[in-house]
Design a protein around this motif. Structure first.
Motif, PDB file in Angstrom:
ATOM      1  N   PRO A  25      -2.365  14.725  -0.854  1.00  0.00           N
ATOM      2  CA  PRO A  25      -1.372  15.792  -1.097  1.00  0.00           C
ATOM      3  C   PRO A  25      -0.878  16.426   0.193  1.00  0.00           C
ATOM      4  CG  PRO A  25      -3.168  15.953  -2.661  1.00  0.00           C
ATOM      5  CD  PRO A  25      -3.572  14.892  -1.683  1.00  0.00           C
ATOM      6  N   GLU A  26      -1.744  16.625   1.174  1.00  0.00           N
ATOM      7  CA  GLU A  26      -1.325  17.261   2.415  1.00  0.00           C
ATOM      8  C   GLU A  26      -0.324  16.409   3.187  1.00  0.00           C
ATOM      9  OE1 GLU A  26      -4.907  16.321   5.474  1.00  0.00           O
ATOM     10  OE2 GLU A  26      -5.489  16.925   3.442  1.00  0.00           O
ATOM     11  N   VAL A  27      -0.314  15.100   2.893  1.00  0.00           N
ATOM     12  CA  VAL A  27       0.664  14.196   3.504  1.00  0.00           C
ATOM     13  C   VAL A  27       1.899  14.088   2.630  1.00  0.00           C
ATOM     14  CG1 VAL A  27       1.104  11.809   4.171  1.00  0.00           C
ATOM     15  CG2 VAL A  27      -1.073  12.887   4.773  1.00  0.00           C
ATOM     16  N   ALA A  28       1.693  13.827   1.355  1.00  0.00           N
ATOM     17  CA  ALA A  28       2.822  13.636   0.441  1.00  0.00           C
ATOM     18  C   ALA A  28       3.687  14.893   0.329  1.00  0.00           C
ATOM     19  CB  ALA A  28       2.312  13.228  -0.933  1.00  0.00           C
ATOM     20  N   GLU A  29       3.073  16.058   0.478  1.00  0.00           N
ATOM     21  CA  GLU A  29       3.814  17.312   0.328  1.00  0.00           C
ATOM     22  C   GLU A  29       4.135  17.962   1.665  1.00  0.00           C
ATOM     23  OE1 GLU A  29       1.298  19.621  -2.202  1.00  0.00           O
ATOM     24  OE2 GLU A  29       1.221  18.052  -3.746  1.00  0.00           O
ATOM     25  N   THR A  58       0.852  -1.187   0.000  1.00  0.00           N
ATOM     26  CA  THR A  58       0.000   0.000   0.000  1.00  0.00           C
ATOM     27  C   THR A  58       0.892   1.242   0.000  1.00  0.00           C
ATOM     28  OG1 THR A  58      -1.872   1.056   1.107  1.00  0.00           O
ATOM     29  CG2 THR A  58      -0.195   0.045   2.535  1.00  0.00           C
ATOM     30  N   THR A  59       0.304   2.391   0.177  1.00  0.00           N
ATOM     31  CA  THR A  59       1.084   3.634   0.187  1.00  0.00           C
ATOM     32  C   THR A  59       1.807   3.772   1.523  1.00  0.00           C
ATOM     33  OG1 THR A  59      -0.660   4.999   1.157  1.00  0.00           O
ATOM     34  CG2 THR A  59      -0.700   4.700  -1.246  1.00  0.00           C
ATOM     35  N   PRO A  60       2.868   4.578   1.562  1.00  0.00           N
ATOM     36  CA  PRO A  60       3.597   4.734   2.830  1.00  0.00           C
ATOM     37  C   PRO A  60       2.723   5.234   3.979  1.00  0.00           C
ATOM     38  CG  PRO A  60       4.912   5.575   1.002  1.00  0.00           C
ATOM     39  CD  PRO A  60       3.552   5.253   0.438  1.00  0.00           C
ATOM     40  N   PHE A  61       1.885   6.237   3.688  1.00  0.00           N
ATOM     41  CA  PHE A  61       1.084   6.770   4.783  1.00  0.00           C
ATOM     42  C   PHE A  61      -0.008   5.801   5.208  1.00  0.00           C
ATOM     43  CE2 PHE A  61      -2.186   9.695   6.591  1.00  0.00           C
ATOM     44  CZ  PHE A  61      -1.425  10.140   7.669  1.00  0.00           C
ATOM     45  N   ASP A  62      -0.505   5.010   4.274  1.00  0.00           N
ATOM     46  CA  ASP A  62      -1.541   4.047   4.640  1.00  0.00           C
ATOM     47  C   ASP A  62      -1.009   3.019   5.628  1.00  0.00           C
ATOM     48  OD1 ASP A  62      -4.270   3.090   4.332  1.00  0.00           O
ATOM     49  OD2 ASP A  62      -3.372   1.344   3.365  1.00  0.00           O
ATOM     50  N   MET A  63       0.281   2.698   5.542  1.00  0.00           N
ATOM     51  CA  MET A  63       0.847   1.757   6.511  1.00  0.00           C
ATOM     52  C   MET A  63       0.725   2.296   7.924  1.00  0.00           C
ATOM     53  SD  MET A  63       1.886  -1.262   5.891  1.00  0.00           S
ATOM     54  CE  MET A  63       2.908  -1.461   7.336  1.00  0.00           C
ATOM     55  N   HIS A 113      -8.368  10.077   3.739  1.00  0.00           N
ATOM     56  CA  HIS A 113      -7.205   9.297   3.293  1.00  0.00           C
ATOM     57  C   HIS A 113      -7.658   7.953   2.735  1.00  0.00           C
ATOM     58  CE1 HIS A 113      -3.790   6.553   3.591  1.00  0.00           C
ATOM     59  NE2 HIS A 113      -4.537   5.835   4.420  1.00  0.00           N
ATOM     60  N   HIS A 114      -8.533   7.284   3.432  1.00  0.00           N
ATOM     61  CA  HIS A 114      -9.018   5.966   3.004  1.00  0.00           C
ATOM     62  C   HIS A 114      -9.598   6.043   1.603  1.00  0.00           C
ATOM     63  CE1 HIS A 114     -12.064   2.764   2.631  1.00  0.00           C
ATOM     64  NE2 HIS A 114     -11.228   2.041   3.391  1.00  0.00           N
ATOM     65  N   ASP A 115     -10.413   7.019   1.360  1.00  0.00           N
ATOM     66  CA  ASP A 115     -11.049   7.134   0.047  1.00  0.00           C
ATOM     67  C   ASP A 115     -10.056   7.586  -1.025  1.00  0.00           C
ATOM     68  OD1 ASP A 115     -13.390   6.388   1.288  1.00  0.00           O
ATOM     69  OD2 ASP A 115     -14.107   8.458   1.539  1.00  0.00           O
ATOM     70  N   TRP A 116      -9.161   8.484  -0.648  1.00  0.00           N
ATOM     71  CA  TRP A 116      -8.237   9.071  -1.633  1.00  0.00           C
ATOM     72  C   TRP A 116      -7.303   8.009  -2.222  1.00  0.00           C
ATOM     73  CZ3 TRP A 116      -7.488  13.866  -3.863  1.00  0.00           C
ATOM     74  CH2 TRP A 116      -6.278  14.038  -4.549  1.00  0.00           C
ATOM     75  N   ILE A 117      -6.688   7.201  -1.357  1.00  0.00           N
ATOM     76  CA  ILE A 117      -5.703   6.254  -1.887  1.00  0.00           C
ATOM     77  C   ILE A 117      -6.361   5.203  -2.763  1.00  0.00           C
ATOM     78  CG2 ILE A 117      -4.119   6.612   0.040  1.00  0.00           C
ATOM     79  CD1 ILE A 117      -4.985   3.837   1.096  1.00  0.00           C
ATOM     80  N   ARG A 118      -7.606   4.894  -2.493  1.00  0.00           N
ATOM     81  CA  ARG A 118      -8.285   3.919  -3.332  1.00  0.00           C
ATOM     82  C   ARG A 118      -8.713   4.505  -4.665  1.00  0.00           C
ATOM     83  NH1 ARG A 118      -7.989   2.525   1.529  1.00  0.00           N
ATOM     84  NH2 ARG A 118      -8.110   0.348   2.231  1.00  0.00           N
ATOM     85  N   ALA A 119      -8.849   5.814  -4.707  1.00  0.00           N
ATOM     86  CA  ALA A 119      -9.190   6.472  -5.973  1.00  0.00           C
ATOM     87  C   ALA A 119      -7.954   6.840  -6.780  1.00  0.00           C
ATOM     88  CB  ALA A 119     -10.025   7.723  -5.703  1.00  0.00           C
ATOM     89  N   HIS A 120      -6.856   7.231  -6.105  1.00  0.00           N
ATOM     90  CA  HIS A 120      -5.706   7.795  -6.798  1.00  0.00           C
ATOM     91  C   HIS A 120      -4.444   6.939  -6.702  1.00  0.00           C
ATOM     92  CE1 HIS A 120      -7.813  11.649  -7.410  1.00  0.00           C
ATOM     93  NE2 HIS A 120      -8.300  11.460  -6.182  1.00  0.00           N
TER      94      HIS A 120
END
Length: 792
Positions: free
Chosen positions: A783-787, A726-731, A771-778
């Motif tokens: 962005p507020e986490v990645a940046e 999964t994505t880093p932040f999702d972990m 976050h839950h919805d965003w990572i499943r869509a994108h």
């Protein structure tokens, strides 16, 4: 006689007679250690009072090991060799103790166990006896680098000892039970990494006596042609020795050793003087002798010699059974001790005729006491490799990549002396340490193709996809006086859990022996860690090695979690300079924010744990809450949480405490690095909530701090076995370690905030839902986490 045998060293009949005398003496001493409490020279008939009340130890492998020791003595003396022997059979203690006593090296380390009747009595009494010595080839035994308790590691240790010791012969006795283990089976491939120019030689001696503790052994039951083909397939040239007639076996063993050593010398000469580049087919000796050879043939009408029944104590009822006592006396007298020892219990000249002198004795070789040989590692100035940090969190670097630059310099500075190696299971570049290839390639003696990169027959980077081999090679390398670093994926270092257990036990015992000099520490760099397994997922997520290590002897173990590149440099510098420790360093390889300058990193790492004033909002007062962190990802999440609290709850006094040295959390009386209660309370308070974000399993922090005054206020977040690709932040979200969850924890635990900050808590929960919805869509983090950055 083979054409390549050096006839100058072939033993005469007289020499064979003295070899047999030495062997008989060693057999007598080995059996005596298992049975005798008194009457060591049998100057009177045996009585039950002369027998130990508890019969412990292992006879079955002893005669074969005594044969090997005897014949190694001969060739060492005849050829002027520097040699070391690794004794693989797990229960060979009686033999190696007997032989070191005979040669005098044991009495030099333990003057009260000298070579006389009194010393022999002490030798016998102390074996497997309260206040004495173990039944294995342990650190207490001169000449040993290998604990015999756990099987499978002897051959890897032997190769580690031979690397970069070009003048050394390392004999390795492999028991046929040990040969069935996975680590030993993989170790046969070590010959593809042995450089005949810069390394010494390893001579494996596969000792087949037919049985384990209760079953036959696989290799002993293979037809000789099949076993021969197996060993040739591993790249060796087998030399076979077999029999039960001592005179025949002595002659055959001498011939095999001479042939093997002649071939080794020829191969080294061809590589070093003639430039030969083809891979060497190194010799291996296959020794078949009966288990329990020369012991009781039968006991109570049941076969014992050459069966599994001789594995431990062939005559178990000696104190209670007169017939067993009679058999024991007949067995011991069969060695004719009156011919082997004089009236004062000293070995006679015939027994000592084959024994080398001084440091060439196997029990006196400095190669088995590596601290006598180790030199200070030339470590460069950290400022030359530090990343510039003008303000916290403004830049990013890959911490292990920065460390790789420092290791490249270490490789360069040790190129002439060749006493530093980097080992790892096929992951040097993956772990961002590839800068070392600028100086040294990967050791490799097998075939090469045009597409290969960085393979080098003389390389000092060791890569093989076996954590067991990496560990065993490095242990052997360190124990014989050199330095190194083991880089590994965090999840898979567990493969060597048992091996590090044994090494820690070895170090702890060695520290109690004044004659064993401190060796360079065993250093682990664990990276590709649990929080960043973007390619691999759940199977590669396990941070529990730290828990395992912290269960062990506190005098020996150290655990570090540097939060950025400069702290990693500082910790690595400390670990590489240290002695007699197992240092575990957990650090990320992905881009990570730079928090501390090099000077700040030095001070922070020396403290081990400290307040980051720039991150908190105490303003000189007492905190309302403490945010603790250990590890690079938890540190980032704590700082992000602190930033959110600053923005949404500016009146809240927040303290941020970062822990680099995990053992600082232990009480001072439990670990040398532990904090006093006064120090701990000053950092974490006695009565304020502490929300602690930890790299690994959260209950470890509770275990370390459970006796502290404010433990009931401690709430730990960490990995709780929820993983996937999964994505880093999702972990971190999946494991409730994320910044939003940490803010919610603060609100839940600071008195009065539950109602006053309910809206803030709701916003944090909403962010987790977004976050839950965003990572499943994108497929990427918000962005507020990645940046995010500290200065945003």
């Amino acid at each position: 006689m083979p054409e390549d045998q050096d006839t100058r060293t072939a033993p005469t009949d007289e020499e064979l007679r003295t070899l047999d005398a030495h062997w008989r003496a060693a057999n007598y001493l080995a059996a005596g250690q298992i049975y005798l409490l008194a009457n060591p020279l049998l100057t009177e008939p045996l009585t039950p009072e002369h027998i130990k009340p508890r019969l412990l130890g292992h006879w079955g492998t002893s005669p074969g090991l005594n044969l090997v020791y005897t014949h190694l003595n001969r060739v060492i003396r005849a050829r002027g060799l520097d040699a070391l022997c690794v004794w693989g059979p797990g229960h060979g203690g009686p033999s190696v103790l007997a032989n070191s006593w005979l040669e005098g090296s044991y009495g030099e380390k333990y003057p009260d166990v000298g070579r006389d009747t009194r010393g022999m009595a002490r030798l016998f009494r102390q074996f497997s006896f309260p206040g004495g010595v173990p039944s294995h080839v342990a650190p207490e035994v001169p000449g040993s680098i290998h604990e015999g308790g756990e099987l499978g590691y002897s051959l890897a240790h032997a190769y580690g000892a031979a690397f970069d010791h070009p003048g050394l012969l390392v004999a390795c006795v492999i028991g046929d039970g040990e040969a069935e283990t996975g680590p030993l089976a993989a170790s046969w491939h070590s010959d593809k990494f042995l450089d005949p120019v810069h390394d010494g030689a390893v001579l494996p001696i596969l000792h087949l006596n037919g049985y384990k503790i209760a079953n036959p052994t696989v290799l002993s039951r293979l037809p000789e042609a099949e076993l021969d083909a197996l060993l040739r397939g591993y790249g060796h040239e087998p030399l076979h020795v077999a029999g039960d007639d001592p005179a025949t076996v002595h002659r055959a063993m001498a011939r095999a050793l001479d042939t093997a050593l002649d071939r080794i010398a020829a191969a080294q000469r061809a590589a070093r003087e003639d430039g030969a580049a083809e891979r060497v087919a190194w010799p291996v000796i296959v020794l078949r002798t009966p288990k329990g050879w020369t012991g009781p043939a039968e006991v109570d009408g049941t076969p014992v010699e050459n069966t599994w029944r001789s594995h431990q104590v062939p005559l178990p009822g000696v104190r209670e059974n007169p017939e067993h006592l009679r058999q024991l006396e007949a067995w011991l007298r069969s060695y004719r001790p009156e011919e082997l020892f004089d009236a004062e219990g000293r070995p006679v000249a015939d027994v000592l005729a084959c024994v080398p002198e001084g440091a060439r004795r196997l029990g006196a070789t400095p190669y088995a006491n590596g601290g006598l040989l180790v030199r200070e590692l030339p470590l460069p100035d950290l400022d030359d490799f530090a990343v510039p940090v003008d303000k916290p969190g403004a830049t990013l670097h890959e911490p292990t990549g920065v460390l790789g630059d420092l290791l490249r310099q270490v490789m360069k500075d040790t190129a002439g002396r060749r006493d530093f190696r980097l080992v790892g299971p096929d992951e040097t570049a993956s772990n961002r340490l590839q800068a070392v290839y600028d100086v040294s390639g990967k050791a490799w003696q097998a075939g090469t193709l045009d597409v290969d990169e960085h393979l080098d027959p003389h390389g000092r980077v060791m890569e093989v996809l076996s954590e067991h081999l990496c560990q065993g090679w490095l242990e052997g390398y360190l124990l014989t006086g050199r330095h190194g670093l083991f880089s590994c994926y965090e999840a898979f270092v567990h493969i060597v859990d048992s091996m590090v257990n044994q090494h820690i036990k070895w170090l702890r015992t060695s520290r109690e022996l004044s004659w064993r000099a401190p060796i360079a520490s065993l250093n682990y760099l664990l990276t590709s860690h649990v929080w960043r397994q973007d390619h691999n997922g759940f199977s590669h997520q396990d941070p529990g090695f730290v828990d395992h290590v912290l269960n062990k002897s506190p005098e020996v173990v150290r655990v570090y979690l540097p939060p950025d590149a400069n702290t990693l440099l500082s910790v690595a510098d400390h670990a590489l300079r240290s002695r007699d420790y197992v240092n575990v360093i957990v650090a990320g390889k992905q881009p990570c924010f730079d928090w501390l300058s090099m000077d700040e990193a030095r001070v922070h790492c020396a403290r081990g744990a400290g307040i980051w004033e720039w991150a908190g909002t105490e303003n000189g007062g007492e905190p309302d809450v403490v945010l603790g962190c250990a590890g690079d990802v938890p540190t980032q999440e704590v700082l992000a949480a602190a930033q959110l609290l600053r923005r949404h709850l500016p009146e809240l006094a927040v303290r941020v405490v970062n822990v680099v040295d995990l053992t600082r959390l232990l009480p001072r009386e439990e670990h040398p690095h532990g904090m006093t209660d006064f120090e701990y309370d000053g950092l974490f308070t006695t009565d304020r909530p502490v929300v602690f974000a930890y790299h690994g399993y959260p209950w470890l922090i509770h275990r370390l701090a459970y006796r502290r005054t404010g433990h009931e206020n401690l709430h730990v977040r960490g990995y709780k076995e929820s993983g996937t690709t999964t994505t880093p932040f999702d972990m971190v979200v999946r494991n409730d370690l994320d910044r939003y969850r940490l803010v919610m924890d603060v609100i839940d635990r600071v008195p009065g905030l539950a109602v006053r900050a309910a809206a803030v808590r709701q916003r944090m929960a909403d962010a987790r839902a977004r976050h839950h919805d965003w990572i499943r869509a994108h497929g990427t983090d918000l962005p507020e986490v990645a940046e995010w950055s500290w200065n945003a």
